[in-house]
Design an enzyme around this catalytic site. Structure first.
Site, PDB file in Angstrom:
ATOM      1  N   ASP A   1       0.874  -1.177   0.000  1.00 13.15           N
ATOM      2  CA  ASP A   1       0.000   0.000   0.000  1.00 13.15           C
ATOM      3  C   ASP A   1       0.906   1.219   0.000  1.00 13.15           C
ATOM      4  O   ASP A   1       1.439   1.571   1.042  1.00 13.15           O
ATOM      5  CB  ASP A   1      -0.904  -0.037   1.237  1.00 13.15           C
ATOM      6  CG  ASP A   1      -1.680   1.242   1.448  1.00 13.15           C
ATOM      7  OD1 ASP A   1      -1.765   2.040   0.515  1.00 13.15           O
ATOM      8  OD2 ASP A   1      -2.196   1.435   2.567  1.00 13.15           O
TER       9      ASP A   1
ATOM     10  N   GLU B   1      -0.796  10.844   0.559  1.00 13.28           N
ATOM     11  CA  GLU B   1      -2.067  10.119   0.696  1.00 13.28           C
ATOM     12  C   GLU B   1      -2.291   9.646   2.117  1.00 13.28           C
ATOM     13  O   GLU B   1      -3.396   9.719   2.641  1.00 13.28           O
ATOM     14  CB  GLU B   1      -2.102   8.918  -0.271  1.00 13.28           C
ATOM     15  CG  GLU B   1      -3.489   8.292  -0.426  1.00 13.28           C
ATOM     16  CD  GLU B   1      -3.860   7.269   0.647  1.00 13.28           C
ATOM     17  OE1 GLU B   1      -5.036   6.899   0.709  1.00 13.28           O
ATOM     18  OE2 GLU B   1      -2.984   6.842   1.439  1.00 13.28           O
ATOM     19  N   GLU B   2      -1.226   9.137   2.741  1.00 11.26           N
ATOM     20  CA  GLU B   2      -1.390   8.529   4.071  1.00 11.26           C
ATOM     21  C   GLU B   2      -1.764   9.555   5.139  1.00 11.26           C
ATOM     22  O   GLU B   2      -2.150   9.191   6.236  1.00 11.26           O
ATOM     23  CB  GLU B   2      -0.110   7.772   4.479  1.00 11.26           C
ATOM     24  CG  GLU B   2       0.182   6.529   3.623  1.00 11.26           C
ATOM     25  CD  GLU B   2      -0.825   5.396   3.806  1.00 11.26           C
ATOM     26  OE1 GLU B   2      -1.797   5.541   4.561  1.00 11.26           O
ATOM     27  OE2 GLU B   2      -0.629   4.345   3.149  1.00 11.26           O
TER      28      GLU B   2
HETATM   29 ZN   LIG Z   1      -3.050   3.401   0.150  1.00  8.89          ZN
END
Ligand SMILES: [Zn+2]
Length: 344
Positions: A187, A221-222
Site C-alpha cells: 500500500d 495520501e497517508e
Molecule cells: Zn493506500
C-alpha cells in the site's frame, strides 16, 4: 506478452519499496519515478508539493481520466529525545505500534546521516520486565533503540539526531516462488508499479486510449491530502489505484482485483463502479466488488478539495494492510488487465 508486464511491475515495485518514503520524506522516490517515466518515453512533471504528474495521452482531452496511486508510506518521526538516548516517536500516517514493534528502522537526520535502529517496547527484555505481556503497545510504550553507543541527549547531539528526524521502517520485501509478494508498504507501491506497467504497455503496444489518460503519483495520501490538488484541465474522472481490502466479510483475496463500491467516506460514483464491473466481466477477470469499512482514498481527497469529477477505486487485493502486507502476482495481473479493459 502480458507476463512480461507483470514481471516489470514486480521488479519496479521491489525497487520502489527499497527507497524509504514515509509521508513528508518522498523526494528520493519522486526522483526515481521521474527518471523511470522518462526512460519509458514520457515527460513527467514534479508538482509543487512533490508528486509526479504524467500525461500518457489518448483521445478526448476534454473527457480525460486521472489515475492516482501514492508513493508515500507509513513511518514515524522523532518527537522526544529521552535522557537515556532512546527516541520517542510519533507516527506518520496510520503506522501501528503493535506491528512496528521489533522492526528494524533507519533514523534520517537533517544533515542526511542515516542511523540503524530497532523499534522496541520500552524495557523490552522479557527476563527483566514483569509487565511485558500486559503492556499495551502505544507510541508512548515503544521507542527507537539506536545501534550506536548512546545513553544521553548529549550523545544524540554528537550524532546530530534531533526532534523532527524521520524514522523509516524496513519493508522486508520478499517474492515467493508461488507468486506471493510480501512486504510492508505494498500500500501503495504495488499500485505505483502497476501504473508504471500500464504506462509501459501503452508505449510498447502503441495503444491510444479512447480518453486522454493522466497519472498522478501522490506523496501525501497517508495523511489525507495526496490528491487534493493537481487535477489537469479536462479531467472528468479520477480513478484511485490503491490497495484492495482483504479480510473477514469481504470477497476479495490477494489474487483478485478489488472494485470498491463504498468506503468509510461514502459510495463511489455509481456509473464508474458499474462500468468497472462490466469491463471486468467482459474480460472474465478474477475480481470482487467490496465495501471497505475503514478506508479513504485519494479520489475522495480530490472531491473533498472541491473538484467536480466522477470517482472510482480499484486495486490488487492486499492482506494485513498497514502491517506486513501480502499480495500476489495474479492480483497485479488482474488489476493491470482491468485498467487495459476499462481505458480501452
Ligand atoms: Zn493506500
Amino acid at each position: 506478452m502480458k507476463k512480461s508486464y507483470v514481471d516489470y511491475i514486480i521488479e519496479e515495485t521491489q525497487k520502489i519499496l527499497a527507497i524509504d518514503s514515509p509521508s513528508g520524506y518522498t523526494q528520493n522516490v519522486a526522483d526515481y519515478l521521474m527518471k523511470e517515466y522518462r526512460k519509458l518515453g514520457y515527460e513527467p512533471l514534479q508538482t509543487v508539493k512533490g508528486g509526479v504528474l504524467v500525461k500518457l495521452g489518448g483521445k478526448e482531452e476534454d473527457n480525460a481520466i486521472l489515475l492516482e496511486a501514492h508513493a508515500d508510506t507509513l513511518g514515524a518521526m522523532v518527537c522526544e529525545r529521552k535522557g537515556n538516548g532512546r527516541l520517542k516517536m510519533t507516527p506518520l500516517g496510520g503506522m501501528n505500534p503493535n506491528n512496528a514493534e521489533t522492526e528494524n528502522c533507519r533514523v534520517i537526520t537533517k544533515s542526511g546521516k542515516v542511523y540503524s535502529a530497532t523499534c522496541q517496547l520500552v524495557n523490552a527484555s522479557i527476563h527483566v520486565n514483569g509487565e511485558y505481556n500486559e503492556t499495551k503497545r502505544t507510541w508512548d510504550t515503544v521507542e527507537a533503540v539506536l545501534d550506536e553507543p548512546v545513553s544521553s541527549v548529549e550523545d544524540l547531539n554528537q550524532l546530530g539526531i534531533h526532534n523532527g528526524d524521520i524514522v523509516c521502517f524496513d519493508p522486508r520485501t520478499t517474492v515467493t516462488e508461488s507468486g506471493y509478494i510480501k512486504s510492508r508498504f505494498l500500500d501503495d507501491k504495488l499500485s505505483v508499479g502497476i501504473l508504471l506497467g500500464y504506462a509501459r504497455y501503452l508505449k510498447k503496444e502503441k495503444v491510444t486510449p479512447k480518453r486522454c489518460v493522466y497519472q498522478h503519483i501522490t506523496v501525501y495520501e497517508e495523511v489525507g491530502h495526496g490528491a487534493s490538488a493537481t487535477v489537469p484541465e479536462g479531467v472528468t474522472e479520477i480513478l484511485s489505484v490503491d490497495m484492495g481490502c482483504v479480510g473477514e466479510g469481504l470477497e476479495c483475496d490477494e489474487r483478485m482485483v478489488s472494485i470498491c463500491a463504498k468506503d468509510s467516506r461514502g459510495p463511489y460514483n455509481y456509473g464508474v463502479v458499474s462500468a468497472l464491473v462490466k469491463a471486468a466481466q467482459e474480460k472474465k477477470l478474477n475480481y470482487a466488488v467490496d465495501v471497505y469499512p475503514y478506508y479513504g482514498s485519494d479520489a475522495e481527497a480530490a472531491l473533498t478539495a472541491g473538484h467536480d469529477v466522477r470517482h472510482g477505486l480499484i486495486g490488487p487485493g492486499v492482506y494485513a494492510s498497514h502491517g506486513y502486507e501480502r499480495s500476489h502476482r495474479d492480483g497485479v495481473k488482474n488489476t493491470l488487465e482491468l485498467l487495459q479493459a476499462y481505458l480501452g
